[in-house]
Structures are given as structure tokens and as C-alpha cells.
Design a protein around this motif. Structure first.
Motif, PDB file in Angstrom:
ATOM      1  N   ALA A   1      -5.669  14.913   2.007  1.00  0.00           N
ATOM      2  CA  ALA A   1      -4.582  15.869   2.228  1.00  0.00           C
ATOM      3  C   ALA A   1      -4.778  17.040   1.265  1.00  0.00           C
ATOM      4  CB  ALA A   1      -3.240  15.197   1.963  1.00  0.00           C
ATOM      5  N   LYS A   2      -4.304  18.202   1.653  1.00  0.00           N
ATOM      6  CA  LYS A   2      -4.389  19.366   0.777  1.00  0.00           C
ATOM      7  C   LYS A   2      -3.431  19.180  -0.400  1.00  0.00           C
ATOM      8  CE  LYS A   2      -5.776  22.536   4.412  1.00  0.00           C
ATOM      9  NZ  LYS A   2      -5.501  23.799   5.111  1.00  0.00           N
ATOM     10  N   ALA A   3      -3.909  19.524  -1.591  1.00  0.00           N
ATOM     11  CA  ALA A   3      -3.145  19.264  -2.815  1.00  0.00           C
ATOM     12  C   ALA A   3      -1.777  19.936  -2.801  1.00  0.00           C
ATOM     13  CB  ALA A   3      -3.946  19.702  -4.035  1.00  0.00           C
ATOM     14  N   TYR A   4      -1.693  21.189  -2.335  1.00  0.00           N
ATOM     15  CA  TYR A   4      -0.405  21.870  -2.357  1.00  0.00           C
ATOM     16  C   TYR A   4       0.572  21.226  -1.367  1.00  0.00           C
ATOM     17  CZ  TYR A   4      -1.133  24.532   2.012  1.00  0.00           C
ATOM     18  OH  TYR A   4      -1.307  24.902   3.317  1.00  0.00           O
TER      19      TYR A   4
ATOM     20  N   LYS B   1       0.825  -1.216   0.000  1.00  0.00           N
ATOM     21  CA  LYS B   1       0.000   0.000   0.000  1.00  0.00           C
ATOM     22  C   LYS B   1       0.855   1.260   0.000  1.00  0.00           C
ATOM     23  CE  LYS B   1      -0.606  -0.045   4.994  1.00  0.00           C
ATOM     24  NZ  LYS B   1      -1.524  -0.072   6.103  1.00  0.00           N
ATOM     25  N   HIS B   2       2.009   1.223   0.661  1.00  0.00           N
ATOM     26  CA  HIS B   2       2.881   2.397   0.669  1.00  0.00           C
ATOM     27  C   HIS B   2       3.460   2.646  -0.723  1.00  0.00           C
ATOM     28  CE1 HIS B   2       2.559   2.855   4.947  1.00  0.00           C
ATOM     29  NE2 HIS B   2       2.993   1.624   5.157  1.00  0.00           N
ATOM     30  N   ASP B   3       3.824   1.567  -1.410  1.00  0.00           N
ATOM     31  CA  ASP B   3       4.362   1.696  -2.764  1.00  0.00           C
ATOM     32  C   ASP B   3       3.328   2.296  -3.707  1.00  0.00           C
ATOM     33  OD1 ASP B   3       6.898   0.550  -2.163  1.00  0.00           O
ATOM     34  OD2 ASP B   3       5.989  -1.431  -2.225  1.00  0.00           O
ATOM     35  N   LYS B   4       2.081   1.858  -3.592  1.00  0.00           N
ATOM     36  CA  LYS B   4       1.014   2.376  -4.458  1.00  0.00           C
ATOM     37  C   LYS B   4       0.781   3.865  -4.207  1.00  0.00           C
ATOM     38  CE  LYS B   4      -1.452  -1.971  -4.943  1.00  0.00           C
ATOM     39  NZ  LYS B   4      -2.684  -2.708  -4.639  1.00  0.00           N
ATOM     40  N   LEU B   5       0.741   4.253  -2.937  1.00  0.00           N
ATOM     41  CA  LEU B   5       0.534   5.664  -2.608  1.00  0.00           C
ATOM     42  C   LEU B   5       1.729   6.498  -3.052  1.00  0.00           C
ATOM     43  CD1 LEU B   5      -1.313   7.775  -1.388  1.00  0.00           C
ATOM     44  CD2 LEU B   5      -0.274   7.318   0.819  1.00  0.00           C
ATOM     45  N   LEU B   6       2.932   5.968  -2.879  1.00  0.00           N
ATOM     46  CA  LEU B   6       4.130   6.676  -3.310  1.00  0.00           C
ATOM     47  C   LEU B   6       4.091   6.914  -4.819  1.00  0.00           C
ATOM     48  CD1 LEU B   6       6.893   7.857  -2.594  1.00  0.00           C
ATOM     49  CD2 LEU B   6       7.861   5.580  -2.887  1.00  0.00           C
ATOM     50  N   LEU B   7       3.700   5.915  -5.586  1.00  0.00           N
ATOM     51  CA  LEU B   7       3.590   6.075  -7.040  1.00  0.00           C
ATOM     52  C   LEU B   7       2.533   7.111  -7.395  1.00  0.00           C
ATOM     53  CD1 LEU B   7       3.930   2.423  -8.401  1.00  0.00           C
ATOM     54  CD2 LEU B   7       5.525   4.327  -8.675  1.00  0.00           C
ATOM     55  N   GLN B   8       1.408   7.101  -6.696  1.00  0.00           N
ATOM     56  CA  GLN B   8       0.351   8.080  -6.943  1.00  0.00           C
ATOM     57  C   GLN B   8       0.864   9.495  -6.698  1.00  0.00           C
ATOM     58  OE1 GLN B   8      -3.143   7.605  -4.504  1.00  0.00           O
ATOM     59  NE2 GLN B   8      -4.080   9.485  -5.250  1.00  0.00           N
ATOM     60  N   ILE B   9       1.612   9.679  -5.617  1.00  0.00           N
ATOM     61  CA  ILE B   9       2.149  10.999  -5.287  1.00  0.00           C
ATOM     62  C   ILE B   9       3.197  11.422  -6.307  1.00  0.00           C
ATOM     63  CG2 ILE B   9       3.548  12.264  -3.592  1.00  0.00           C
ATOM     64  CD1 ILE B   9       2.044  10.596  -1.432  1.00  0.00           C
ATOM     65  N   LEU B  10       4.085  10.509  -6.674  1.00  0.00           N
ATOM     66  CA  LEU B  10       5.140  10.846  -7.625  1.00  0.00           C
ATOM     67  C   LEU B  10       4.586  11.143  -9.013  1.00  0.00           C
ATOM     68  CD1 LEU B  10       7.954   8.358  -6.589  1.00  0.00           C
ATOM     69  CD2 LEU B  10       7.792  10.802  -6.094  1.00  0.00           C
TER      70      LEU B  10
ATOM     71  N   GLY C   1       1.736  12.630  -9.598  1.00  0.00           N
ATOM     72  CA  GLY C   1       1.228  13.986  -9.513  1.00  0.00           C
ATOM     73  C   GLY C   1      -0.063  14.233 -10.256  1.00  0.00           C
ATOM     74  N   ALA C   2      -0.738  13.187 -10.669  1.00  0.00           N
ATOM     75  CA  ALA C   2      -1.962  13.357 -11.458  1.00  0.00           C
ATOM     76  C   ALA C   2      -3.180  13.652 -10.595  1.00  0.00           C
ATOM     77  CB  ALA C   2      -2.206  12.108 -12.302  1.00  0.00           C
ATOM     78  N   SER C   3      -3.162  13.237  -9.335  1.00  0.00           N
ATOM     79  CA  SER C   3      -4.352  13.414  -8.491  1.00  0.00           C
ATOM     80  C   SER C   3      -3.965  13.844  -7.080  1.00  0.00           C
ATOM     81  CB  SER C   3      -5.163  12.120  -8.461  1.00  0.00           C
ATOM     82  OG  SER C   3      -4.373  11.058  -7.951  1.00  0.00           O
ATOM     83  N   ASP C   4      -3.302  14.982  -6.980  1.00  0.00           N
ATOM     84  CA  ASP C   4      -2.850  15.476  -5.675  1.00  0.00           C
ATOM     85  C   ASP C   4      -4.002  15.731  -4.712  1.00  0.00           C
ATOM     86  OD1 ASP C   4      -0.257  15.319  -6.509  1.00  0.00           O
ATOM     87  OD2 ASP C   4       0.016  17.474  -6.772  1.00  0.00           O
ATOM     88  N   ALA C   5      -5.161  16.121  -5.221  1.00  0.00           N
ATOM     89  CA  ALA C   5      -6.306  16.428  -4.363  1.00  0.00           C
ATOM     90  C   ALA C   5      -7.015  15.168  -3.878  1.00  0.00           C
ATOM     91  CB  ALA C   5      -7.288  17.327  -5.100  1.00  0.00           C
ATOM     92  N   ASN C   6      -6.575  14.006  -4.325  1.00  0.00           N
ATOM     93  CA  ASN C   6      -7.253  12.753  -3.996  1.00  0.00           C
ATOM     94  C   ASN C   6      -6.383  11.819  -3.158  1.00  0.00           C
ATOM     95  OD1 ASN C   6      -9.587  11.206  -4.116  1.00  0.00           O
ATOM     96  ND2 ASN C   6      -8.842  10.023  -5.863  1.00  0.00           N
ATOM     97  N   VAL C   7      -5.440  12.374  -2.407  1.00  0.00           N
ATOM     98  CA  VAL C   7      -4.550  11.567  -1.564  1.00  0.00           C
ATOM     99  C   VAL C   7      -5.122  11.544  -0.151  1.00  0.00           C
ATOM    100  CG1 VAL C   7      -2.236  11.414  -0.578  1.00  0.00           C
ATOM    101  CG2 VAL C   7      -2.527  12.109  -2.952  1.00  0.00           C
ATOM    102  N   PRO C   8      -5.367  10.346   0.405  1.00  0.00           N
ATOM    103  CA  PRO C   8      -5.894  10.285   1.775  1.00  0.00           C
ATOM    104  C   PRO C   8      -4.871  10.811   2.785  1.00  0.00           C
ATOM    105  CG  PRO C   8      -5.579   8.073   0.863  1.00  0.00           C
ATOM    106  CD  PRO C   8      -5.202   9.044  -0.193  1.00  0.00           C
ATOM    107  N   PHE C   9      -5.344  11.639   3.723  1.00  0.00           N
ATOM    108  CA  PHE C   9      -4.446  12.252   4.702  1.00  0.00           C
ATOM    109  C   PHE C   9      -3.755  11.210   5.564  1.00  0.00           C
ATOM    110  CE2 PHE C   9      -3.512  14.241   8.800  1.00  0.00           C
ATOM    111  CZ  PHE C   9      -2.692  15.274   8.374  1.00  0.00           C
TER     112      PHE C   9
END
Length: 88
Positions: free
Chosen positions: A63-66, A3-12, A14-22
Motif C-alpha cells: 500500500a502507498k505510505a501516505y 493476523k488482523h490484530d497484528k496488521l492493525l498494531l503495525q499501522i497504529l 506508524g513505524a513502517s507505513d511503506a511496508n504494509v501489504p495492500f
């Protein structure tokens, strides 16, 4: 892939910054060896060898996108994408 790898890929990506769970973002930073302290709604993350201090606040359950962008910039600048221990 954990799960950490998947979230890390999502963050890297950068396509959905507003959709990252806090909570997921906080867990990822713990996995990357950051230390957390909480002051009200502020979750402050520090790590030895990283000059920047990450000050995160939730926006509902996300989480906040910025702030996700700030986390991505720190991960890339310090080459932290190798991750921590794969316990999760």
C-alpha cells in the motif's frame, strides 16, 4: 493475536507505513466493517458513520505510505481499533 490484530498494531505504530501489504490493508478495512467498491485500480472504502472516503491504490504488492497514514488517522479519529469480528 490474529493476523488482523497484528496488521492493525503495525499501522497504529506508524513505524513502517511503506511496508504494509495492500491486500492485508484491504482485508483489515473489511474486518473493520468498511464497504469496498473497485474502479480500475482504485479501491474505495466507505463506512456508515465515517465521513471520510478512503481511496486506496496498490504500489506493487504494498500500500502507498501516505494512504496507510490516512487509514491510521481514520481508525484513530473514529476509535475503530477495537476491531470487528475475530473470524480470521
Amino acid at each position: 493475536m490474529g493476523k488482523h490484530d497484528k496488521l492493525l498494531l503495525q499501522i497504529l505504530r506508524g513505524a513502517s507505513d511503506a511496508n504494509v501489504p495492500f491486500e492485508g490493508l484491504c482485508a483489515l478495512l473489511h474486518w473493520l466493517a468498511f464497504h469496498e467498491r473497485v474502479r480500475g485500480s482504485h479501491h474505495i472504502f466507505t463506512r456508515a458513520g465515517v465521513v471520510e472516503i478512503l481511496n486506496l491504490q496498490p504500489k506493487g504488492a504494498k500500500a502507498k505510505a501516505y494512504q496507510v497514514k490516512q487509514v491510521r488517522e481514520v481508525i484513530l479519529k473514529y476509535k475503530l481499533a477495537g476491531g470487528g469480528s475475530d473470524d480470521a
